[in-house]
Scaffold this motif. Structure first.
Motif, PDB file in Angstrom:
ATOM      1  N   ALA A   1      43.791  40.932  42.959  1.00  0.00           N
ATOM      2  CA  ALA A   1      43.286  39.786  42.862  1.00  0.00           C
ATOM      3  C   ALA A   1      42.714  39.754  41.570  1.00  0.00           C
ATOM      4  O   ALA A   1      41.934  40.653  41.138  1.00  0.00           O
ATOM      5  CB  ALA A   1      42.639  39.141  44.195  1.00  0.00           C
ATOM      6  N   GLY A   2      42.558  38.434  41.323  1.00  0.00           N
ATOM      7  CA  GLY A   2      41.694  38.020  40.110  1.00  0.00           C
ATOM      8  C   GLY A   2      41.918  38.717  38.759  1.00  0.00           C
ATOM      9  O   GLY A   2      42.932  39.257  38.447  1.00  0.00           O
ATOM     10  N   GLU A   3      40.888  38.944  37.929  1.00  0.00           N
ATOM     11  CA  GLU A   3      41.041  39.450  36.660  1.00  0.00           C
ATOM     12  C   GLU A   3      41.435  40.787  36.991  1.00  0.00           C
ATOM     13  O   GLU A   3      40.863  41.681  37.729  1.00  0.00           O
ATOM     14  CB  GLU A   3      39.763  39.444  35.829  1.00  0.00           C
ATOM     15  N   VAL A   4      42.399  41.472  35.785  1.00  0.00           N
ATOM     16  CA  VAL A   4      42.659  42.845  35.737  1.00  0.00           C
ATOM     17  C   VAL A   4      42.109  43.456  34.423  1.00  0.00           C
ATOM     18  O   VAL A   4      41.990  42.712  33.276  1.00  0.00           O
ATOM     19  CB  VAL A   4      44.060  43.114  35.830  1.00  0.00           C
ATOM     20  N   ILE A   5      41.297  44.416  34.586  1.00  0.00           N
ATOM     21  CA  ILE A   5      40.872  45.044  33.597  1.00  0.00           C
ATOM     22  C   ILE A   5      41.158  46.689  33.170  1.00  0.00           C
ATOM     23  O   ILE A   5      41.356  47.347  34.036  1.00  0.00           O
ATOM     24  CB  ILE A   5      39.111  45.159  33.608  1.00  0.00           C
ATOM     25  N   VAL A   6      41.704  46.699  32.082  1.00  0.00           N
ATOM     26  CA  VAL A   6      42.367  48.052  31.489  1.00  0.00           C
ATOM     27  C   VAL A   6      41.202  48.833  30.768  1.00  0.00           C
ATOM     28  O   VAL A   6      41.035  48.049  29.559  1.00  0.00           O
ATOM     29  CB  VAL A   6      43.653  47.986  30.956  1.00  0.00           C
ATOM     30  N   ARG A   7      40.773  49.980  31.109  1.00  0.00           N
ATOM     31  CA  ARG A   7      39.781  50.626  30.586  1.00  0.00           C
ATOM     32  C   ARG A   7      40.128  51.833  29.803  1.00  0.00           C
ATOM     33  O   ARG A   7      40.891  52.637  30.496  1.00  0.00           O
ATOM     34  CB  ARG A   7      38.552  50.923  31.459  1.00  0.00           C
ATOM     35  N   LEU A   8      40.035  52.400  28.564  1.00  0.00           N
ATOM     36  CA  LEU A   8      40.393  53.732  28.213  1.00  0.00           C
ATOM     37  C   LEU A   8      39.236  54.478  27.807  1.00  0.00           C
ATOM     38  O   LEU A   8      38.263  53.954  26.986  1.00  0.00           O
ATOM     39  CB  LEU A   8      41.343  53.572  26.816  1.00  0.00           C
TER      40      LEU A   8
ATOM     41  N   GLY B   1      40.687  42.727  43.800  1.00  0.00           N
ATOM     42  CA  GLY B   1      40.937  42.809  45.293  1.00  0.00           C
ATOM     43  C   GLY B   1      40.231  43.957  46.059  1.00  0.00           C
ATOM     44  O   GLY B   1      39.712  44.878  45.502  1.00  0.00           O
ATOM     45  N   ALA B   2      40.675  43.678  47.267  1.00  0.00           N
ATOM     46  CA  ALA B   2      40.143  44.890  48.184  1.00  0.00           C
ATOM     47  C   ALA B   2      40.789  46.104  48.216  1.00  0.00           C
ATOM     48  O   ALA B   2      40.103  47.147  48.326  1.00  0.00           O
ATOM     49  CB  ALA B   2      40.352  44.440  49.661  1.00  0.00           C
ATOM     50  N   GLY B   3      41.952  46.332  47.437  1.00  0.00           N
ATOM     51  CA  GLY B   3      42.506  47.556  47.315  1.00  0.00           C
ATOM     52  C   GLY B   3      43.276  47.987  48.478  1.00  0.00           C
ATOM     53  O   GLY B   3      43.259  47.394  49.797  1.00  0.00           O
ATOM     54  N   PRO B   4      43.907  49.264  48.637  1.00  0.00           N
ATOM     55  CA  PRO B   4      44.572  49.908  49.502  1.00  0.00           C
ATOM     56  C   PRO B   4      43.772  50.299  50.884  1.00  0.00           C
ATOM     57  O   PRO B   4      42.550  50.454  50.648  1.00  0.00           O
ATOM     58  CB  PRO B   4      45.341  51.032  48.903  1.00  0.00           C
ATOM     59  N   SER B   5      44.312  50.654  51.960  1.00  0.00           N
ATOM     60  CA  SER B   5      43.453  51.048  52.945  1.00  0.00           C
ATOM     61  C   SER B   5      42.603  52.358  52.568  1.00  0.00           C
ATOM     62  O   SER B   5      42.889  53.016  51.727  1.00  0.00           O
ATOM     63  CB  SER B   5      44.416  51.546  54.175  1.00  0.00           C
ATOM     64  N   ALA B   6      41.555  52.631  53.328  1.00  0.00           N
ATOM     65  CA  ALA B   6      40.740  53.769  53.112  1.00  0.00           C
ATOM     66  C   ALA B   6      41.406  55.105  53.130  1.00  0.00           C
ATOM     67  O   ALA B   6      40.894  55.853  52.457  1.00  0.00           O
ATOM     68  CB  ALA B   6      39.390  53.826  54.097  1.00  0.00           C
TER      69      ALA B   6
ATOM     70  N   ARG C   1      35.697  44.870  44.305  1.00  0.00           N
ATOM     71  CA  ARG C   1      36.521  45.396  43.449  1.00  0.00           C
ATOM     72  C   ARG C   1      37.057  46.940  43.544  1.00  0.00           C
ATOM     73  O   ARG C   1      36.328  47.696  44.051  1.00  0.00           O
ATOM     74  CB  ARG C   1      35.715  45.309  41.694  1.00  0.00           C
ATOM     75  N   THR C   2      38.340  47.124  43.209  1.00  0.00           N
ATOM     76  CA  THR C   2      38.978  48.288  43.246  1.00  0.00           C
ATOM     77  C   THR C   2      39.364  48.864  41.845  1.00  0.00           C
ATOM     78  O   THR C   2      39.823  47.985  41.102  1.00  0.00           O
ATOM     79  CB  THR C   2      40.190  48.262  44.288  1.00  0.00           C
TER      80      THR C   2
ATOM     81  N   ALA D   1      48.432  46.205  40.209  1.00  0.00           N
ATOM     82  CA  ALA D   1      47.192  45.245  40.263  1.00  0.00           C
ATOM     83  C   ALA D   1      47.741  43.768  40.517  1.00  0.00           C
ATOM     84  O   ALA D   1      47.071  43.098  41.310  1.00  0.00           O
ATOM     85  CB  ALA D   1      46.251  45.317  39.283  1.00  0.00           C
ATOM     86  N   LEU D   2      48.566  43.246  39.650  1.00  0.00           N
ATOM     87  CA  LEU D   2      49.007  41.911  39.779  1.00  0.00           C
ATOM     88  C   LEU D   2      49.702  41.802  41.054  1.00  0.00           C
ATOM     89  O   LEU D   2      49.539  40.450  41.694  1.00  0.00           O
ATOM     90  CB  LEU D   2      49.998  41.841  38.754  1.00  0.00           C
ATOM     91  N   LYS D   3      50.398  42.657  41.684  1.00  0.00           N
ATOM     92  CA  LYS D   3      51.176  42.486  42.813  1.00  0.00           C
ATOM     93  C   LYS D   3      50.341  42.583  44.074  1.00  0.00           C
ATOM     94  O   LYS D   3      50.659  41.673  44.877  1.00  0.00           O
ATOM     95  CB  LYS D   3      52.363  43.845  42.890  1.00  0.00           C
ATOM     96  N   TYR D   4      49.451  43.634  44.082  1.00  0.00           N
ATOM     97  CA  TYR D   4      48.582  43.860  45.391  1.00  0.00           C
ATOM     98  C   TYR D   4      47.367  43.374  45.129  1.00  0.00           C
ATOM     99  O   TYR D   4      46.454  43.035  46.346  1.00  0.00           O
ATOM    100  CB  TYR D   4      48.495  45.220  45.692  1.00  0.00           C
TER     101      TYR D   4
END
Length: 392
Positions: free
Chosen positions: A313-320, A335-340, A374-375, A308-311
């Motif tokens: 953007a913005g805040e990263v949230i980790v949820r358990l 971020g927009a995330g990887p391709s569809a 968000r992705t 997430a940091l590499k590809y």
């Protein structure tokens, strides 16, 4: 008349002895269930009090370095006594004599007792008579301590049969004390092992980072830095394993919180103006897991946050999130995330291949929220069979 009276006394005594036998049997069953040792000590004091029909009872733990007996558990004592008050363990005290000689001690008239001194705590509680037996297991080490029953009533007397009951109770407690000593010794050894493993991993991480800095080409530097981050996550597991209250179990909230802090510092999130936060679902708060599962969760979290940091953007949230049959670790960014058409299982990237291997039996999904930039990457891990009560 006298015969009927004698028969009544004998029947009453028999009922009392049968009740004592039942109490000892029930206590033995409790000890075999691997009950919490502190709870077992308190139960021993309660059973001694009930079985002998007295107001006060206590378990005294021997502290060899002080040659003293600590009131470790008890019933009937005023607040501030248990786990605080210590008695002398010399043979001039009834409990000390029982400890040092292994012989039971009956004092049915403490006020006129010439053999021993009366401890202050006993006098303050108005105790008139007492019985003490040693708590000794089968190990070669020092005895655990003494089990004592006390009464303010001087009209009755303690008998040899009462000693037999109290000693049977103490013998069971002694075996439980042996088991507790073994557990503490194993815990100490495991803490030392985990501490040394963590130190070794940190040295390996430092070496990799130094090699990364010395690498001239960016293509050579990046794999070394990624390897260092992965080693860091494993080192964090070992630190949590020996630092926690229960060796071999990890509190997931504390563990992931520490891991997020480590990643924030080591992955350059702050310098890049990025933040990493942790959210734990209410059902997952307080959950624990074993070392193997903690290692898997740590590596999965490290890979997904680094991704997430590499590809992203913005805040990263980790949820358990925990459910009855699976554990979900969700990492979300802006971020927009990887391709569809991206399929984690078909990716040739080292990180995705590592995740696919770690999540065997579960899986990795890409959840793209509609009408949002968000992705979310959702790592799914099946709950280990037989787990319950917030642990897996």
């Amino acid at each position: 008349m006298d015969t009927r009276s004698d028969l009544f006394v004998d029947a009453q005594t028999l009922r009392a002895r049968l009740r004592q036998q039942r109490l000892v049997a029930a206590f033995g069953a409790e000890a075999l269930r691997n009950a919490d040792f502190d709870d077992l000590l308190q139960e021993a004091a309660r059973v001694a009090s009930e079985g002998l029909g007295v107001e006060l009872a206590k378990v005294l733990e021997y502290i060899p370095r002080e040659d003293a007996l600590l009131i470790r558990a008890g019933v009937g004592w005023r607040d501030g006594t248990v786990s605080v008050v210590k008695l002398g363990a010399d043979t001039a005290s009834p409990a000390g004599f029982a400890l040092k000689t292994g012989e039971p001690v009956i004092s049915n008239h403490l006020a006129g007792e010439a053999r021993f001194r009366t401890p202050q705590i006993i006098a303050e509680h108005g105790v008139r008579r007492a019985v003490n037996v040693i708590v000794q297991g089968e190990s070669d080490g020092p005895p655990f301590g003494v089990l004592e029953a006390d009464s303010r009533d001087e009209a009755e007397t303690f008998s040899p049969d009462d000693i037999a009951f109290l000693q049977a109770l103490a013998n069971t407690l002694g075996l439980a004390a042996d088991r507790e000593r073994d557990r503490l010794a194993r815990d100490l050894l495991m803490r030392e092992i985990h501490h040394r493993v963590k130190n070794s991993l940190q040295i390996a991480q430092t070496v990799l980072l130094l090699q990364a800095k010395a690498a001239g080409a960016e293509a050579a530097k990046e794999p070394l830095e990624e390897a260092a981050r992965r080693i860091l996550s494993i080192a964090a597991v070992h630190e949590r394993l020996y630092a926690g209250p229960e060796v071999g179990r990890v509190d997931l909230r504390l563990y992931l919180s520490g891991l997020v802090e480590d990643l924030t510092a080591s992955a350059g999130a702050t310098e890049a103006g990025r933040s990493i936060s942790l959210e734990v679902a209410p059902d997952a708060d307080g959950a624990t897991c074993d070392a193997d599962r903690a290692t898997t969760i740590g590596l999965v979290a490290t890979e997904l946050v680094t991704n997430a940091l590499k590809y992203g953007a913005g805040e990263v949230i980790v949820r358990l999130v925990l459910s009855d049959n699976e554990t979900k670790l969700i990492v979300e960014d802006e971020g927009a995330g990887p391709s569809a058409d991206f399929d984690p299982r078909a990716s040739r990237g080292l990180g995705m291949r590592l995740l696919t291997g770690l999540l065997r039996g579960g899986g990795l999904e890409v959840d793209r929220k509609e009408a949002s930039s968000r992705t979310r990457f959702v790592a799914i891990m099946p709950v280990v069979a037989g787990s319950s009560d917030g642990s897996f």
